[in-house]
Write a protein that holds these residues in place. Structure first.
Motif, short mmCIF file in Angstrom:
data_model
loop_
_atom_site.label_atom_id
_atom_site.label_comp_id
_atom_site.label_asym_id
_atom_site.label_seq_id
_atom_site.Cartn_x
_atom_site.Cartn_y
_atom_site.Cartn_z
N TYR A 139 0.86 -1.14 -0.03
CA TYR A 139 -0.11 0.01 0.01
C TYR A 139 0.86 1.36 -0.21
CZ TYR A 139 -4.22 -2.72 1.06
OH TYR A 139 -5.17 -3.47 0.85
N LEU A 140 1.76 1.24 0.69
CA LEU A 140 2.65 2.49 0.85
C LEU A 140 3.39 2.70 -0.42
CD1 LEU A 140 4.30 2.01 4.61
CD2 LEU A 140 2.37 3.41 3.83
N ASP A 141 3.96 1.64 -0.81
CA ASP A 141 4.86 1.79 -2.26
C ASP A 141 3.83 2.21 -3.25
OD1 ASP A 141 7.07 0.54 -1.11
OD2 ASP A 141 6.75 -1.37 -1.84
N ASN A 142 2.60 1.87 -3.31
CA ASN A 142 1.60 2.24 -4.16
C ASN A 142 1.28 3.89 -4.17
OD1 ASN A 142 -0.72 2.35 -6.10
ND2 ASN A 142 -1.79 2.95 -4.31
N LEU A 149 2.40 9.89 -1.23
CA LEU A 149 3.10 9.60 -0.14
C LEU A 149 4.55 10.25 -0.08
CD1 LEU A 149 1.64 6.31 1.22
CD2 LEU A 149 0.78 8.51 1.83
N ARG A 150 5.01 10.48 1.11
CA ARG A 150 6.53 11.08 1.01
C ARG A 150 7.20 10.04 0.21
NH1 ARG A 150 9.05 11.15 5.42
NH2 ARG A 150 7.55 10.51 6.98
N PRO A 151 8.22 10.59 -0.63
CA PRO A 151 9.01 9.84 -1.53
C PRO A 151 10.20 9.25 -0.80
CG PRO A 151 9.35 12.05 -1.96
CD PRO A 151 8.08 12.02 -0.93
N ALA A 152 10.43 9.74 0.50
CA ALA A 152 11.55 9.21 1.26
C ALA A 152 11.49 8.07 2.02
CB ALA A 152 12.36 10.41 1.73
N LEU A 153 10.24 7.80 2.20
CA LEU A 153 9.74 6.87 3.14
C LEU A 153 10.36 5.49 3.02
CD1 LEU A 153 7.16 7.60 4.78
CD2 LEU A 153 5.62 6.45 3.38
N ASP A 154 10.81 4.91 4.36
CA ASP A 154 11.22 3.56 4.36
C ASP A 154 9.76 2.68 4.41
OD1 ASP A 154 12.03 1.09 5.17
OD2 ASP A 154 13.84 1.87 6.46
N THR A 155 9.64 2.30 3.14
CA THR A 155 8.22 1.77 3.27
C THR A 155 8.22 0.41 4.09
OG1 THR A 155 8.74 0.59 1.11
CG2 THR A 155 7.47 2.70 1.28
N GLU A 156 9.50 -0.46 4.00
CA GLU A 156 9.25 -1.66 4.76
C GLU A 156 9.06 -1.48 6.31
OE1 GLU A 156 13.08 -3.90 4.64
OE2 GLU A 156 12.48 -5.33 5.73
#
Lengths: 202, 202, 202, 202
Positions: A139-142, A149-156
DNA sequence: GATGAATGAGTTTTCATTCAT
DNA sequence: TATGAATGAAAACTCATTCAT
């Protein structure tokens, strides 16, 4: 037909076991109590389940299955905007709460009892947590890919942090008895934290 | 002198017990295993602790004491700006990780085993969670009062959500073995989530 | 049918327990010995009795029941003359001896072991002794009222003294193995003492 | 000198043991309790007695010794008339009551605890009872020989019956707390029974 | 298929006794 | 001589699992 009857009985035992486990905990539960809960002979239990641990596994899988069902009913790539995603998150959260609301003690069983019973069970639980993690991560990657969503997010790891909030919420609300109000507050607080953070916006 | 020796032995048993409990879980641990871990007679255990449950309480209290120590070393009203608070949060998180890093399985013991053992222990745990919650809430209230956190914050539930993230982090990092890198990523991810949320800033 | 079998088994355990208790005493007896006496698993014992103390209570109650039965079969006011009463006393004595003759060690169990086991059991025993005392007193009161016993008799304490003689007789004869002769001598000696005293008649 | 000190300490332990045994019974008494009663190290006990059973034997022998002392102070052939003998019997009874009055629980120890502890102890007790029996028999034989007791008396068994009355009296009075009145009634009742019997004189 | 009586391995806990200091 | 920490054998009791009916 015998097949059907057998499946029904197995299901009845499963539910009785879930009830007793939820009430007394795994170790304090005896197979005899489960049988008595159904006014059933002790030996009959062993015609449907191999062991006490076996039925506990089945109970836990059942609960995990419901959670999986909730997640499967949503698509990680469905949301195209922030507000759509936020709505989706709230919908998922409500569905999860509802699943545990049916029998609040199941949350305790899943999160508190299960990991301490056997290595195998613990691994299964961990696998589930990881799976839920990758699901949330999708979901976050999407959101990142679509730019809301913020591009720098450590989605894992952010996914794990979000999940921990959600499950803690389940635990908390489950512990709070009749809880519609608490549920709404929790959803507001956690989605607020999740989407906007705590700091004041510039 | 005997006093000192006695205290030392008690401590040794406590640590052996913590190790075995952490490895095998409460129920799967026998007093005999704890004794054997120290090459010690079974009866000796009972000179220092009244029962298996007694030593488990002591272990849990020890762990909770360390956490309390970490929290007590910081003041909820010390921070006067967002950046100060963020620094403070990172410092607390690092201290908590360090406390559990000594023996990673202790986290499991505290969060997973303990609540299922006895009502008394569960209440103690719940009290601790509540206490940590109000502690975190005090930090948030301070930030709101000083104007660097969002005024609309539901500080009570947001505090619980944040704590759940932190403790999940402890669990996660503890599970990840040699973990400096994971630790840094976790801190970045969770403070990022906590302060800024996931959504892109307008 | 199961009912009957269950009752039979309980009875068998009761008797095995009585035998082992009688032979070795309460403390020296282990539940394992009782089980082995019947070539029975240790756990089976606990299907029929809650604890070692439980079965001991049952054994003692059984014995006390037999004694009560003997006393209940006679009436304190039946005798109208000295010779009738003397005959009645001998009949009661013989019945008591017979009751204990079945298993001689039961007397030891009742009079020697039981009072030291538990407060509850001791109180039950004391109550029985008191009851037997008032029973005997009723016989004496009847004799005084009808004029064939000494009017100045302290019937309460004299009753206790007589009972102690009788029970000591049971003990003594029980200890003497095959004992018809000893029994007759004891009855003659004790009824002689009881009715005529030792002093020469003027 | 060391000899004397040693003997004193042994005596102190003996008395402490008697007190604790009398209060709690043999099995419920631990060697540690005896030691603590004297503010003495646990190991010290074993410098003066070989075992817990050893000190119990000593305590019982002590009590039996006192009884023997009472009997030894009287002569079976001293009485030459019925009234002399009756006076002598009352004197002996009073002395026995006095011996147990010092510490009432000792009676329980002697009559209730002791026979159940060990075969050896039980035999010693039985021997004592037999000895007291022959002692009493000597008195009766003297009375028969001198013509003031019934010539047909079965002196052996009558002696046992009399002794059982006396010891039951000790037990009864000991159980009755402050008991001067009860003592007098008991002596009157039992000597009345013993000398005159219960039947009315022609 | 259903039953529940029988089993015994496994655990906790106690305490008399030893022995190094 | 005094001490008390250490020991481990011994016993009660539980309960998952089996199996004859």
């Amino acid at each position: 037909m015998a097949r059907v009857k057998t499946e029904e009985k197995r299901r009845a035992i499963l539910e009785a076991a879930a009830a007793v486990f939820a009430k007394r905990g795994y170790h304090a539960t005896t197979v005899g109590q489960i049988a008595k809960h159904l006014d059933m002979g002790l030996g009959t239990f062993y015609r449907y389940f191999q062991s006490k641990l076996d039925v506990f596994h089945a109970v836990i899988e059942e609960v995990m299955g419901e959670v999986t069902l909730v997640l499967a009913s949503e698509s990680p790539t469905a949301s195209t905007s922030l507000s759509e995603y936020r709505t989706q998150v709230e919908r998922i959260a409500r569905a999860l709460f509802a699943a545990f609301q049916k029998n609040r003690s199941l949350a305790r069983l899943l999160f508190v009892e299960a990991p301490g019973i056997s290595v195998e069970l613990n691994e299964k639980l961990q696998a589930a947590v990881t799976f839920f993690g990758s699901s949330t991560q999708a979901y976050l990657d999407n959101g990142v890919a679509r730019g809301f969503l913020r591009p720098a997010l450590d989605t894992e790891l952010t996914a794990l942090a979000i999940n921990s909030m959600i499950f803690e919420g389940v635990r908390h609300v489950a512990a709070a008895g009749e809880a519609t109000e608490v549920l709404e507050r929790w959803i507001a607080a956690s989605t607020g934290l999740m989407f906007e953070g705590i700091s004041i916006r510039p």
